[in-house]
Design a protein around this motif. Structure first.
Motif, PDB file in Angstrom:
ATOM      1  N   UNK A 454       0.834  -1.192   0.000  1.00 51.66           N
ATOM      2  CA  UNK A 454       0.000   0.000   0.000  1.00 51.66           C
ATOM      3  C   UNK A 454       0.876   1.251   0.000  1.00 51.66           C
ATOM      4  N   UNK A 455       0.342   2.359  -0.477  1.00 49.58           N
ATOM      5  CA  UNK A 455       1.091   3.614  -0.448  1.00 49.58           C
ATOM      6  C   UNK A 455       1.442   3.959   0.995  1.00 49.58           C
ATOM      7  N   UNK A 456       2.712   4.225   1.283  1.00 44.77           N
ATOM      8  CA  UNK A 456       3.135   4.501   2.664  1.00 44.77           C
ATOM      9  C   UNK A 456       2.840   5.949   3.068  1.00 44.77           C
ATOM     10  N   UNK A 457       3.177   6.273   4.313  1.00 38.29           N
ATOM     11  CA  UNK A 457       2.994   7.641   4.814  1.00 38.29           C
ATOM     12  C   UNK A 457       3.818   8.629   3.995  1.00 38.29           C
ATOM     13  N   UNK A 458       3.211   9.778   3.657  1.00 40.24           N
ATOM     14  CA  UNK A 458       3.939  10.879   3.041  1.00 40.24           C
ATOM     15  C   UNK A 458       4.115  12.034   4.022  1.00 40.24           C
ATOM     16  N   UNK A 459       3.484  11.905   5.202  1.00 45.03           N
ATOM     17  CA  UNK A 459       3.533  12.959   6.209  1.00 45.03           C
ATOM     18  C   UNK A 459       3.842  12.358   7.572  1.00 45.03           C
ATOM     19  N   UNK A 460       4.374  13.158   8.448  1.00 48.56           N
ATOM     20  CA  UNK A 460       4.685  12.729   9.804  1.00 48.56           C
ATOM     21  C   UNK A 460       3.387  12.588  10.601  1.00 48.56           C
ATOM     22  N   UNK A 465       3.684  17.245   9.156  1.00 47.95           N
ATOM     23  CA  UNK A 465       4.601  17.845   8.182  1.00 47.95           C
ATOM     24  C   UNK A 465       5.013  16.805   7.138  1.00 47.95           C
ATOM     25  N   UNK A 466       5.238  17.285   5.915  1.00 47.59           N
ATOM     26  CA  UNK A 466       5.625  16.386   4.818  1.00 47.59           C
ATOM     27  C   UNK A 466       6.978  15.747   5.107  1.00 47.59           C
ATOM     28  N   UNK A 467       7.075  14.433   4.882  1.00 45.50           N
ATOM     29  CA  UNK A 467       8.317  13.710   5.115  1.00 45.50           C
ATOM     30  C   UNK A 467       9.324  13.979   4.003  1.00 45.50           C
ATOM     31  N   UNK A 468      10.575  14.004   4.346  1.00 46.25           N
ATOM     32  CA  UNK A 468      11.634  14.234   3.363  1.00 46.25           C
ATOM     33  C   UNK A 468      12.092  12.902   2.781  1.00 46.25           C
ATOM     34  N   UNK A 469      11.154  12.214   2.173  1.00 45.87           N
ATOM     35  CA  UNK A 469      11.449  10.937   1.525  1.00 45.87           C
ATOM     36  C   UNK A 469      10.828  10.954   0.132  1.00 45.87           C
ATOM     37  N   UNK A 470      11.287  10.061  -0.735  1.00 44.23           N
ATOM     38  CA  UNK A 470      10.697   9.959  -2.066  1.00 44.23           C
ATOM     39  C   UNK A 470       9.269   9.437  -1.931  1.00 44.23           C
TER      40      UNK A 470
END
Length: 481
Positions: A454-460, A465-470
């Motif tokens: 499944x699509x993982x977390x894009x936010x903390x 706040x938006x995560x600094x990951x691809x």
């Protein structure tokens, strides 16, 4: 013609001919005049945040008037408490996992048939004004739309509503999809002509009653009031044009309020929508309300039946036109909803009857914290303070709990807020199995899946706040089928 100079028999013949032709003309005129439809959808408003649903603080006189003259649904449910999946489900007549747009910010595929396209192909003038959120392929369903066309929708999204109605061609029945940004964060109506006093707010039990929380809710109500104000202008314009009598006005929302334990959740606070239908030509002014269950996937087939347009066989809803004519009628015994990725990884499924709500959570290891915009709210900050003090009530603690139960069952005859999970109680064992079976059968019949990736977390999950990951999407539920 001088009738006095005609012979009696000839006079009778002339009068009969005139009356007959007049009657034929009137009959043909009325039968060929298809109903107009104005579909008005709010952004992030819970079912009980209109006055007609018992809210004594919020100011919604225009919606309340429509409800008093039309039909109010007490059991209308969405298929997703998430903006674009909910809207794509409504316009496609299919569940999110069945139409290829199950996750937030995924467009409805061109292979799907938006119901306004069918109206357009059958003689209706179709127009959209305001929030879009459904992808470019859906543009083809509308003769006129505001998405990407240089229109300024205004802070609340309502700027072109009346304008489009004024500028419509007058020789066709019409369908308007009027979509507001109200009441989506960030707030923009605190200086609008209609406002609310924080001191008057009734704070839900799962919030922390602080001045900041009260102001947060008051600002939310201000946006609802702005939404209501523009609905009043739409009604006035329809009345001015002399078409109100034969126009179906539907008012609803795409998901629950943008607050903790509401938006994205499958409880009533997230998935139950206000739903008001006003249609003077067909709905009795004394109709009042109906307790009949309806789902968002039922909207498309209902509107198509109203317009006398064939419903595609792959639509998954059922028409509730008969309820508009008889509020005691029923078209379904249960509704189904889903929670997929919306900022955070998730996979929940829900089935609800009038008496019970059951949900299955395929990711019980994760908290059910709500969307990122809610995580940044003053209401969330007030709850965080209680958590850090160790002073949360069970209702307030729900958004922090991890791991969560894989199954939850609520007896709605015992309590309406879905706070007491009875899934583990022996006396509910039979009901638990029954509801679990209903849900699994629906998943099988509609091609639902639970992908591992499944699509993982894009936010903390703590700060929003938006995560600094691809940020890469995983596999959406249902796409394998």
């Amino acid at each position: 013609m001088n009738l006095k100079r005609l012979k009696p028999k000839l006079l009778v013949l002339v009068l009969f001919t005139v009356a007959f032709c007049s009657g034929v003309y009137q009959t043909q005129g009325s039968s060929s005049q298809k109903p107009n439809i104005v579909f008005i959808i709010a952004d992030d408003i819970s079912w009980n945040d209109f006055g007609c649903y018992g809210n004594k603080v919020v100011k919604t006189p225009n919606i309340d008037k429509l409800a008093s003259e039309g039909l109010l649904f007490n059991n209308a449910f969405l298929t997703a408490s998430s903006c674009s999946p909910s809207r794509c489900s409504i316009i496609s007549g299919k569940y999110p996992h069945s139409n290829g747009a199950a996750e937030l910010h995924t467009a409805l595929p061109e292979s799907e048939i938006p119901f306004p396209l069918l109206l357009k192909e059958n003689g209706y003038y179709t127009a959209h004004a305001g929030k879009w959120h459904m992808g470019e392929a859906t543009h083809r369903a509308f003769d006129r739309y505001t998405d990407g066309n240089g229109y300024k929708n205004g802070d609340g999204g309502e700027a072109n509503w009346v304008r489009f109605i004024k500028e419509r061609p007058k020789d066709k029945p019409f369908f308007f999809w009027l979509a507001s940004y109200d009441a989506h964060r960030a707030w923009g109506a605190d200086t609008f002509k209609i406002t609310h006093e924080p001191a008057n707010i009734e704070v839900p039990v799962y919030f922390n009653d602080t001045p900041e929380t009260r102001q947060d809710i008051a600002s939310y109500y201000n946006e609802i009031a702005r939404f209501d104000y523009h609905i009043g202008l739409v009604k006035q314009e329809l009345q001015k044009q002399g078409v109100l009598e034969n126009t179906v006005i539907i008012v609803m929302a795409d998901n629950g309020r943008p607050f903790p334990r509401c938006k994205t959740r499958v409880y009533d606070s997230g998935m139950k929508t206000p739903f008001v239908v006003h249609w003077p030509a067909q709905i009795d002014k004394n109709a009042g309300h109906t307790e009949s269950l309806i789902s968002a996937v039922d909207i498309a087939p209902t509107i198509l039946e109203i317009a006398d347009v064939a419903v595609p066989e792959n639509y998954q809803g059922v028409s509730f036109l008969q309820i508009l004519k008889n509020p005691e009628a029923e078209v379904r015994q249960m509704v189904f909803s889903e929670h997929n990725w919306h900022d955070y990884e998730a996979h929940e499924r829900m089935v609800r009857t009038k008496d019970f709500l059951y949900l299955f959570n395929a990711r019980p290891n994760l908290s059910n914290c709500g969307p990122a915009d809610s995580k940044n709210s003053p209401t969330q900050a007030a709850l965080n303070e209680l958590r850090d003090l160790g002073s949360l009530t069970p209702a307030q603690a729900d958004i922090f709990v991890t791991p969560r139960p894989a199954e939850e069952l609520f007896d709605l005859n015992q309590e309406k807020e879905q706070l007491l999970n009875v899934a583990s109680l022996s006396r509910y064992r039979e009901k638990l199995v029954e509801m679990r079976t209903l849900l699994k059968n629906w998943q099988n019949e509609t091609g639902d899946t639970t992908p591992e990736d499944l699509t993982p977390d894009w936010f903390d999950r703590e700060t929003g706040e938006r995560l600094e990951t691809e940020q890469i999407r995983g596999t959406m539920p249902g796409t394998e089928n």
